[in-house]
Design an enzyme around this catalytic site. Sequence first.
Site, PDB file in Angstrom:
ATOM      1  N   ASP A 129       0.887  -1.159   0.000  1.00  0.00           N
ATOM      2  CA  ASP A 129       0.000   0.000   0.000  1.00  0.00           C
ATOM      3  C   ASP A 129       0.928   1.212   0.000  1.00  0.00           C
ATOM      4  OD1 ASP A 129      -2.182   1.721   0.223  1.00  0.00           O
ATOM      5  OD2 ASP A 129      -2.204   1.596   2.406  1.00  0.00           O
TER       6      ASP A 129
ATOM      7  N   GLU B 246      -1.202  -1.297  -4.969  1.00  0.00           N
ATOM      8  CA  GLU B 246      -2.418  -0.558  -5.287  1.00  0.00           C
ATOM      9  C   GLU B 246      -2.118   0.463  -6.377  1.00  0.00           C
ATOM     10  OE1 GLU B 246      -5.528   0.682  -2.239  1.00  0.00           O
ATOM     11  OE2 GLU B 246      -4.542   2.587  -2.685  1.00  0.00           O
TER      12      GLU B 246
ATOM     13  N   ASP C  67      -2.670   0.632   7.163  1.00  0.00           N
ATOM     14  CA  ASP C  67      -1.787   0.549   5.994  1.00  0.00           C
ATOM     15  C   ASP C  67      -1.233  -0.863   5.820  1.00  0.00           C
ATOM     16  OD1 ASP C  67      -1.475   3.653   5.468  1.00  0.00           O
ATOM     17  OD2 ASP C  67      -1.228   3.311   7.612  1.00  0.00           O
TER      18      ASP C  67
END
EC number: 3.1.21.10
Length: 162
Positions: free
Chosen positions: A7, A67, A140
């Site tokens: 992430d 991502e 996260d």
Amino acid sequence: MIIFGVDPGFGILGYGVLSVSGNSFQHVSHGTIQTEKQQNIALRLKVLYEELSNVIDNFKPSEIAMEKLFFSRNITTAISVGEARGIVLLLAAQRNIPVFEYTPHEIKKAVTGSGKASKKDVQQMIKILLNLKELPKPDDAADGLAIAWCHCAVRNITRRFS
């Protein structure tokens, strides 16, 4: 096979590590790399590069899932996330590790069945899917695990239809 989910973030970069054997996904690790807001941009990028380099070298992933950068109303945030993504891409290229990217919608759908799931729903499902004793924290790191899970699920589906 080791899958490394990322992430990307400038202040906090979350990661999750899964071991894949056939249709089985096992939790290996998760965590974050943080930079100090007071530090200049170059130093923060250096910290991300060095610490992420150490983590990647420690786990030796076969593939990295990350991502995708989505449009942000805050251009400063989008730029800094883009810089963090650049570090991930550079480290992967230096090690010849393939990188796969997924949208937040794809990740949520793979983990919860709904592309509109909340962060809490994603955390709860990751806890269940990976048989964790507690919710993975911080958010996260949980997102890093969700990204890795999404990639594992997509890999399995793709493999079945190949």
